[in-house]
Design a protein around this motif. Sequence first.
Motif, PDB file in Angstrom:
ATOM      1  N   ASN A  75      -3.399  -0.961  -6.447  1.00 43.90           N
ATOM      2  CA  ASN A  75      -3.867   0.422  -6.308  1.00 43.90           C
ATOM      3  C   ASN A  75      -3.454   0.937  -4.935  1.00 43.90           C
ATOM      4  N   ALA A  86      -2.840   2.899  -1.803  1.00 42.99           N
ATOM      5  CA  ALA A  86      -3.436   4.130  -1.273  1.00 42.99           C
ATOM      6  C   ALA A  86      -2.384   5.150  -0.885  1.00 42.99           C
ATOM      7  N   ASP A  87      -1.238   4.651  -0.402  1.00 46.77           N
ATOM      8  CA  ASP A  87      -0.166   5.566  -0.024  1.00 46.77           C
ATOM      9  C   ASP A  87       0.935   5.599  -1.078  1.00 46.77           C
ATOM     10  N   TYR A 109       1.463   7.699  -3.439  1.00 47.79           N
ATOM     11  CA  TYR A 109       2.055   9.025  -3.624  1.00 47.79           C
ATOM     12  C   TYR A 109       3.009   9.370  -2.486  1.00 47.79           C
ATOM     13  N   GLY A 111       0.816  -1.210   0.000  1.00 51.49           N
ATOM     14  CA  GLY A 111       0.000   0.000   0.000  1.00 51.49           C
ATOM     15  C   GLY A 111       0.851   1.261   0.000  1.00 51.49           C
ATOM     16  N   PRO A 136      -2.535   2.312 -11.674  1.00 52.18           N
ATOM     17  CA  PRO A 136      -2.873   1.078 -10.952  1.00 52.18           C
ATOM     18  C   PRO A 136      -2.702  -0.147 -11.853  1.00 52.18           C
ATOM     19  N   GLU A 177       4.539  11.555 -12.491  1.00 57.52           N
ATOM     20  CA  GLU A 177       3.891  12.245 -11.379  1.00 57.52           C
ATOM     21  C   GLU A 177       2.769  11.380 -10.793  1.00 57.52           C
ATOM     22  N   VAL A 178       2.113  10.626 -11.678  1.00 59.67           N
ATOM     23  CA  VAL A 178       0.927   9.842 -11.289  1.00 59.67           C
ATOM     24  C   VAL A 178       1.241   8.369 -11.498  1.00 59.67           C
TER      25      VAL A 178
END
Lengths: 91, 306
Positions: B192, B194-195, B197, B126, B178, B174-175
């Motif tokens: 995918n 969640a953390d 970024y 995650g 998933p 940058e992105v």
Amino acid sequence: MAVNVLVPTPLRKFTNNQDTVLVAPGTIVSLVAELEQQFPGINKSLTDDSGELRRFINVYVNEEDIRFLEGKNTPIKDGDSVSIIPAIAGG
Amino acid sequence: MVACALTKAREFGYDTVACASTGNLANSVAAHSAEGGFRAYIFIPHDLEQGKVLGTLLYGANVLSVNGNYDEVNRLCAEAGDKYGWAFVNINLRPFYGDGSKSFGYEIAEQLGWKAPDHVIVPCAGGSLISKIYKGLNEFDRLGLIDGGVSTKMYAAQAKGCSPITTAIKTNAEVFRPQKPNTIAKSIAIGNPADGYMAMDTVRKSGGWADDVTEEEIIDGIRLLGRTEGIFTETAGGVTVSVAKKLAAQGRFKPDEIVVIAITGNGLKTQEAVVGKLGETFGIQPNLASLEAALNTEKLLAGVGV
């Protein structure tokens, strides 16, 4: 018939605490616009200044992440179910 | 981290706890629930290794095996978390669960004699742990507990079959995109994150890097750690060891620098991944002649292990 939208707890302050709301068929873009029309202010939690869905918002159409479909242009039709879910993780 | 989350669950007055898990969190939440007298609902993907399932059932938790991958389990739990009044460790108790894992960073500094390492390689699922280790080190520094400050570089490790974070870092994106996970490293098979970024940000601001490895390299990593350090790690540890090896080959570590590899799970939990890949036992009769014959075969003369 319409499209059923599951609203997560943090956004229910906009929806008079309704956990599901109905919107017309269209795309995710039209869904967000209609939500804003029905519940003014909710848009700010869903999209950034440029109108893109926020990074921490996950949207699913019939259990599939829209990033595996057509993103914000993913079509939604009568009877579809849309889940809006803030990012969470485990291990 | 679960001790921290369940302590808060008790404080908030919950009697039921829950989590979405790829296995290790499941074991931990089930165990701590038993000890703390909570009712527990544990949601796992249906194809988890048996060791992780048994290690959850053992404690008397209600285990819901969901017909889907972890990301689907996670979505279901987010929906369920909104519906039932349960303390979901990784949803409504998430800040406490997350901060609980800072203790990994504290322990690294303590065990190095109150110093921060030069490099830390962390498996990413995650994406939470890598940023919490970094946060833990920096908190100790702010408290004046670390000699020489923190200039630690953080490295993300993933399997090629599930590499949204490492791919984003390696391509300077940058992105992250998933993915649908497909790897034997099930404990870190989160497509995918969640953390994600936060993980990317931690790697970048610390000056670290990321890499990912094949299924064969995961097994090689498990074997290498066992045969050089005497530690049997699960598949996620195999990922981390092999990524460390790749990073070393890229010249990222100097010989006199301290490198920490985060081994986050016991190998007995993921035996399925290595069955038939670690060599074979040698069958003999219970007499010296049979032993003598065996010792003279080419295989045993060459030394133990294959």
